[in-house]
Write an enzyme that holds these catalytic residues in place. Sequence first.
Site, PDB file in Angstrom:
ATOM      1  N   GLY A 243       0.809  -1.214   0.000  1.00 40.49           N
ATOM      2  CA  GLY A 243       0.000   0.000   0.000  1.00 40.49           C
ATOM      3  C   GLY A 243       0.845   1.267   0.000  1.00 40.49           C
ATOM      4  N   HIS A 244       0.194   2.412  -0.051  1.00 41.05           N
ATOM      5  CA  HIS A 244       0.929   3.681  -0.117  1.00 41.05           C
ATOM      6  C   HIS A 244       1.731   3.926   1.149  1.00 41.05           C
ATOM      7  CE1 HIS A 244      -3.143   5.748   1.027  1.00 41.05           C
ATOM      8  NE2 HIS A 244      -2.880   4.737   1.787  1.00 41.05           N
TER       9      HIS A 244
END
Lengths: 348, 348, 348
Positions: A243-244
């Site tokens: 994920g980010h």
Amino acid sequence: MPKAMMHYTLGDIAKRLQAQLRGDADKVINGVASLHSAQADELSFLSQAKFRDQLAQTNAGAVIMTPEDAADCPVNNCLLLADPYRGFVNVAKLFAYCETETAGIHPSAIVGDAAEIDPSVTIGPYAVIGEGVKLAAGVRVGAHCIIGDYCELGDNTELKPRVTLAHHVIIGQRSLIHSGAVIGADGFGNLREGNGWGKIPQLGTVEIGNDVEIGANTTIDRGTLDNTIVANGVKLDNLIHLGHNVKIGENTAIAGCVGIAGSATIGKQCMIGGLTGINGHITIADGVIFTAMSMVTGNVSKPGIYSSGTGILPNRLWRKNAVRFRYLDETMRKLKLGVKSFNQTEEN
Amino acid sequence: MPKAMMHYTLGDIAKRLQAQLRGDADKVINGVASLHSAQADELSFLSQAKFRDQLAQTNAGAVIMTPEDAADCPVNNCLLLADPYRGFVNVAKLFAYCETETAGIHPSAIVGDAAEIDPSVTIGPYAVIGEGVKLAAGVRVGAHCIIGDYCELGDNTELKPRVTLAHHVIIGQRSLIHSGAVIGADGFGNLREGNGWGKIPQLGTVEIGNDVEIGANTTIDRGTLDNTIVANGVKLDNLIHLGHNVKIGENTAIAGCVGIAGSATIGKQCMIGGLTGINGHITIADGVIFTAMSMVTGNVSKPGIYSSGTGILPNRLWRKNAVRFRYLDETMRKLKLGVKSFNQTEEN
Amino acid sequence: MPKAMMHYTLGDIAKRLQAQLRGDADKVINGVASLHSAQADELSFLSQAKFRDQLAQTNAGAVIMTPEDAADCPVNNCLLLADPYRGFVNVAKLFAYCETETAGIHPSAIVGDAAEIDPSVTIGPYAVIGEGVKLAAGVRVGAHCIIGDYCELGDNTELKPRVTLAHHVIIGQRSLIHSGAVIGADGFGNLREGNGWGKIPQLGTVEIGNDVEIGANTTIDRGTLDNTIVANGVKLDNLIHLGHNVKIGENTAIAGCVGIAGSATIGKQCMIGGLTGINGHITIADGVIFTAMSMVTGNVSKPGIYSSGTGILPNRLWRKNAVRFRYLDETMRKLKLGVKSFNQTEEN
């Protein structure tokens, strides 16, 4: 394995490995294989005692083994090394197949304005390279790769066919990205708006270090403000989701189908088993090992091996136990057991 | 974050946010960043009291904060708003990077017969558009996208590079599909034939609503007879699998690596944690939240938060407990506890 | 479902199914649908008694059912068969949509030297076919497919758009590979080198049998020395990961998001539920069924149904039980229960 197209004499291989040769130095080797499947023109290896009895049956033209194992060995041609498997891996590299590719930039590739492409770069058919992209010496870009604006790839990094990099992604040297990987797609950032969601723009990018390998169809999202970071020497298997703003420390290895949620920080030298899930915004120390399918919901501050879940049981037995799980707390309270130990062992 | 190419004065930004400006209206802002990483030409924000002491250290050229926080604030340039984070998100949109793309249809794109392409549509290099496809005003189709026959995309929907839509897929307005997503592949429909399987043709399609976001390498299969449906406002992260005839209700958000089996119906406003698995042919009510790695095997009729699984333990401790799980039922029966409560709590 | 473009009379369909026709043989059928959604020009079916009352409401132009159900049936046009669902599936195939494609090799496709392409093969736009590739009669290669050097595809095998095959991959006859699948990427082979990892070359390939179906974005890695093998009749759903040297036995069906680690051997006729994880180097017998999210850490020697994990609970109840799990062994030891049974049931 598919027949390789390279040929080496046993003597030549012995030299490269600095191995002691016993047998015919002129013997021609056309490939490598395991003891049970090797043919008369192939080289094999014996790395563990338990495979020793396979030596009598093997058709291998030559075998790498330790001097000890060579003592009363039925095979005529042997290469003697302290670490036969490591030696074998080095020989195997000699026989790795190289895809045929047109040198230089394929005429069908599209390269954007102000791109800086080293003359030694190879770009495959139908690749689309954005504006201001920098590709250093020896970079190889496979067919159908898409490289977004202002990406930078370091020396000898290779993108296999059909890799997608969004804009501004940075990759170091000697890294290898496999087909279908998507690096730099927007992170999953949503802000409540009434009953629905507004999009939080993802303005960061992805920084990938040197000697990183990224598996097929793995996805690494760009950061929201700061960058998502994959450090030097990290190895990622297939179908992994980062994920980010995730940060993966040096030399950590992650197996297939792992999901790591936004802003999680993973230490160096970690090993993460397949299908493990790691929550967002937590920190995992260096040297942590998670076995497959671990459920990681909080920080892990000490190195070591961690696990969760329960293994399979015959369905009917499983069903009875699984339904009891909901009464575990209630039952233990009635038993008035385990409370003291709760405090004692809490620090683990 | 990569340096943006846009510039705004603080006064201009204040106007757009309808924020109260304290400081230099002519101050030029070249980007946005978090307090710890912002530079002198960047705008940051303070959304939570716990970050308040970062204000003294920040190099940000300006900061969005609440009027309360502004009271004794060391930063000279402030924008005052009741909801600084929301304000910041709106500013961030001003600095989002836009990939350079040739307007109109790239000459290398292939467009099928009887396609209806609005003049305002952008189609990237090597895109392949099928027969009878309808692309409405403002649609953007990235490089290497494949759009099957008779697909329809609504106003301002965007496909990032390398999205695959099979035939007859319908997508609404303002939706955003990320690279590698595959929408409309055949559902997993197999019919016993002797020891093997015959294929059940998948004749339905996929209907996706307005304002939907679909993550990288996510797959949504077409329905068998009726359609697979993703309602308005749904947000899907990366590497999610939606089986045939799944229905996802409005504004539901699903995190990465979730698998939802065929014909499951998920309500509105649900939130589904990563790596959750949902069985086929079950119904989940509106407003249900599943934490990460939940195992959902039956209907859920009430809104609320649901969880399953057990968190990680040190491996040796885990091993001892996990082996005991198989005796949970047997032990509880011997204890003759928990039976009454079984009936009492069954309705939960 | 999208309106099909084919039309058949009921009499014609009856002949093809060898079904008994009751009603109008000249009735024109333009599609198939479920009882609740069928229109007056569509054919539906009744396979289970529980749907019997839908007969009164259905608008279907004709319905396939058993002679028993036909007794007092309100629908005028019926096709009578012992197995209505199977019959329906066969009719459905008549209405399956076929993508329009240019016959032969699209001019934009690139075909390598010494490739052997049967004249009946179809190759879509921008496909890239390597050196020495063999495509047998009736093979269909979708747009944007990449086929590496020396791959071989058997009669009537189809690659949907955007399938990636690395070099030397072998696929049998009548197999179907969906978009985004990556077959033959390097296995995840790493050898310790100091704190980091060296790459173990992956010299094997992938062998896929006849009548295999592989789902969207599924990845199958090539073997290290020997090959990764997927036997005849295997059905793989989307987003599955098969590691290097995995072997899948005939007619095994695997649901979405399953991860199978390197060198695992799965038997024939197995059924593996979604999100199941199977460790490397283990063997699963023929006829084994794993329910969804099973955690498989060791060999399974007997056919049967196996499960693991615990289902969801309301979060607060779950939390109490989950924390107790760590004291399960300690508590059972204090109770001095379950030990005898441990030995008794160990063989299960």
